[in-house]
Design a protein around this motif. Structure first.
Motif, PDB file in Angstrom:
ATOM      1  N   LEU A  37      -4.866  10.228  -5.628  1.00 48.71           N
ATOM      2  CA  LEU A  37      -4.555   9.442  -4.162  1.00 48.71           C
ATOM      3  C   LEU A  37      -4.469   7.853  -4.545  1.00 48.71           C
ATOM      4  O   LEU A  37      -3.701   7.259  -3.730  1.00 48.71           O
ATOM      5  CB  LEU A  37      -5.819   9.856  -3.217  1.00 48.71           C
ATOM      6  N   LEU A  38      -5.491   7.465  -5.444  1.00 46.56           N
ATOM      7  CA  LEU A  38      -5.285   5.743  -5.710  1.00 46.56           C
ATOM      8  C   LEU A  38      -3.829   5.695  -6.223  1.00 46.56           C
ATOM      9  O   LEU A  38      -3.199   4.596  -6.135  1.00 46.56           O
ATOM     10  CB  LEU A  38      -6.367   5.455  -6.607  1.00 46.56           C
ATOM     11  N   LYS A 268       6.505  10.517  -0.309  1.00 48.13           N
ATOM     12  CA  LYS A 268       7.442  10.195  -1.458  1.00 48.13           C
ATOM     13  C   LYS A 268       6.804   9.767  -2.698  1.00 48.13           C
ATOM     14  O   LYS A 268       7.256  10.416  -3.763  1.00 48.13           O
ATOM     15  CB  LYS A 268       8.489   8.976  -0.833  1.00 48.13           C
ATOM     16  N   ALA A 269       5.748   9.171  -2.377  1.00 47.73           N
ATOM     17  CA  ALA A 269       5.017   8.676  -3.737  1.00 47.73           C
ATOM     18  C   ALA A 269       4.335   9.932  -4.431  1.00 47.73           C
ATOM     19  O   ALA A 269       4.315  10.027  -5.745  1.00 47.73           O
ATOM     20  CB  ALA A 269       4.020   7.692  -3.464  1.00 47.73           C
ATOM     21  N   LEU A 270       3.849  10.619  -3.568  1.00 50.76           N
ATOM     22  CA  LEU A 270       3.090  12.025  -4.105  1.00 50.76           C
ATOM     23  C   LEU A 270       4.234  12.927  -4.801  1.00 50.76           C
ATOM     24  O   LEU A 270       3.693  13.380  -5.771  1.00 50.76           O
ATOM     25  CB  LEU A 270       2.474  12.809  -3.070  1.00 50.76           C
ATOM     26  N   ALA A 289      -4.665  14.564   5.925  1.00 53.68           N
ATOM     27  CA  ALA A 289      -6.016  13.955   6.272  1.00 53.68           C
ATOM     28  C   ALA A 289      -6.404  12.686   5.661  1.00 53.68           C
ATOM     29  O   ALA A 289      -6.812  11.854   6.310  1.00 53.68           O
ATOM     30  CB  ALA A 289      -6.959  14.943   5.759  1.00 53.68           C
ATOM     31  N   PRO A 290      -5.979  12.328   4.443  1.00 58.55           N
ATOM     32  CA  PRO A 290      -6.161  10.920   3.867  1.00 58.55           C
ATOM     33  C   PRO A 290      -5.614   9.899   4.779  1.00 58.55           C
ATOM     34  O   PRO A 290      -6.109   8.615   4.944  1.00 58.55           O
ATOM     35  CB  PRO A 290      -5.508  10.988   2.646  1.00 58.55           C
ATOM     36  N   VAL A 291      -4.325  10.238   5.305  1.00 53.40           N
ATOM     37  CA  VAL A 291      -3.642   9.267   6.190  1.00 53.40           C
ATOM     38  C   VAL A 291      -4.211   9.024   7.556  1.00 53.40           C
ATOM     39  O   VAL A 291      -4.104   7.761   7.991  1.00 53.40           O
ATOM     40  CB  VAL A 291      -2.123   9.629   6.156  1.00 53.40           C
TER      41      VAL A 291
END
Length: 324
Positions: A37-38, A268-270, A289-291
């Protein structure tokens, strides 16, 4: 075989990400989801709020990530008596020039670690609004731009509430992710103990972590992320998820349009982190959930029932038809 495969060459990105994971892995055992995630936030150019009980290596992970990138790093320990000028800087009188000069604060760095962010009062939190969103700071009517890249990694403890302040909703909305760091499992904890037994001290291990990425290389990787392909039906899927938080009976406050943009950019990054140059519904579901967890507020009734934001977000995602 996807018709969109190999539109972008992600070899350099994969090499950089693998190198960063390897360097962090010299010290950190497990925490693969947190690290992913980081890295996703790094590629998506978004700030991260890291929440967890004391002792689960929140601050250490943030410091190690900063060490793997060849950029400036600063750390600010938030306390109840911290003033906005302690973060942004202040004008100081110079007797030689008989004029005031702006002395920049620690926020003027590339990666800024804010420890225990919820220990500072609202006026100090408000000092972060402009720098986090607009990447600039204003002092005495003069605007000073922050260097690129600029990333805020903030930690907070969810258990100890004495001497803490709830972060303003406007500030929470400026964080791309809220990452919840949990306890390690038994095998991971055994490996942690073995690691501490075998090395003399943690400082030497941290010092051994090397930079794997420069600012220019990071900018090039972010440009690739920007070009990741996403189908029109996924734009609608993201919009429906975020819209549903605004009408859900268990939520007093839904997510803003900034959340939709965050979910798009991070998906897009993931995708690139997973070796793809196109977004899938699974990317969106994984990051919902993280967003969203820090951008929504439960109704008092749902809170009294013991409900959580993650549970409600899970219900929202399940109800939306997945595009195929």
């Amino acid at each position: 075989m996807s018709p969109y495969e190999n539109r972008l060459d992600l070899t350099e990105l994969k090499t950089a990400v693998d190198a960063i994971r390897a360097e962090i892995g010299k010290v950190i055992v497990g925490q693969h989801q947190t690290i992913d995630l980081l890295l996703t936030a790094l590629l998506a150019d978004g700030h991260v709020l890291i929440e967890g009980v004391p002792g689960v290596a929140k601050t250490l992970i943030a410091k190690l990530l900063a060490k793997t990138i060849s950029v400036d790093f600063s750390r600010i320990q938030f306390t109840p008596d911290l003033m906005p000028s302690d973060v942004l800087g202040t004008s100081i009188f110079n007797p030689k020039t008989t004029d005031f000069e702006y002395r920049r604060g620690p926020i003027f760095s590339n990666i800024v670690l804010i420890d225990e962010i919820n220990r500072a009062p609202a006026k100090t939190q408000a000092a972060l609004f402009e720098v986090m969103e607009e990447r600039q700071a204003t002092n005495d009517g003069i605007t000073y731009l922050l260097a690129d890249p600029f990333l805020v990694l903030a930690t907070q403890n969810p258990v100890e509430q004495e001497g803490t302040y709830r972060l303003p909703e406007a500030q929470l909305d400026r964080f791309l992710f809220k990452v919840v760091v949990g306890y390690p499992n038994v095998l991971e904890e055994v490996n942690i103990l073995k690691g501490h037994h075998e090395r003399r001290n943690l400082a030497d291990a941290v010092e051994a972590v090397q930079a794997s990425l420069t600012a220019d290389q990071l900018q090039a990787l972010r440009s690739q992320v920007h070009r990741v392909y996403i189908e029109d039906k996924l734009f609608e899927y993201i919009a429906q998820i975020v819209q549903s938080t605004r009408t859900h009976k268990s939520l007093f406050l839904g997510a803003s349009p900034r959340a939709s943009v965050a979910l798009l950019n991070s998906s897009k990054a993931l995708a690139t982190l997973r070796g793809r140059d196109f977004v899938t519904p699974e990317d969106v579901q994984e990051l919902a959930a993280p967003v969203l967890r820090h951008r929504v507020l439960l109704t008092p009734e749902r809170e009294m029932e013991g409900g959580t934001a993650d549970e409600v977000i899970g219900q929202v995602v399940q109800k939306i038809e997945v595009p195929r």
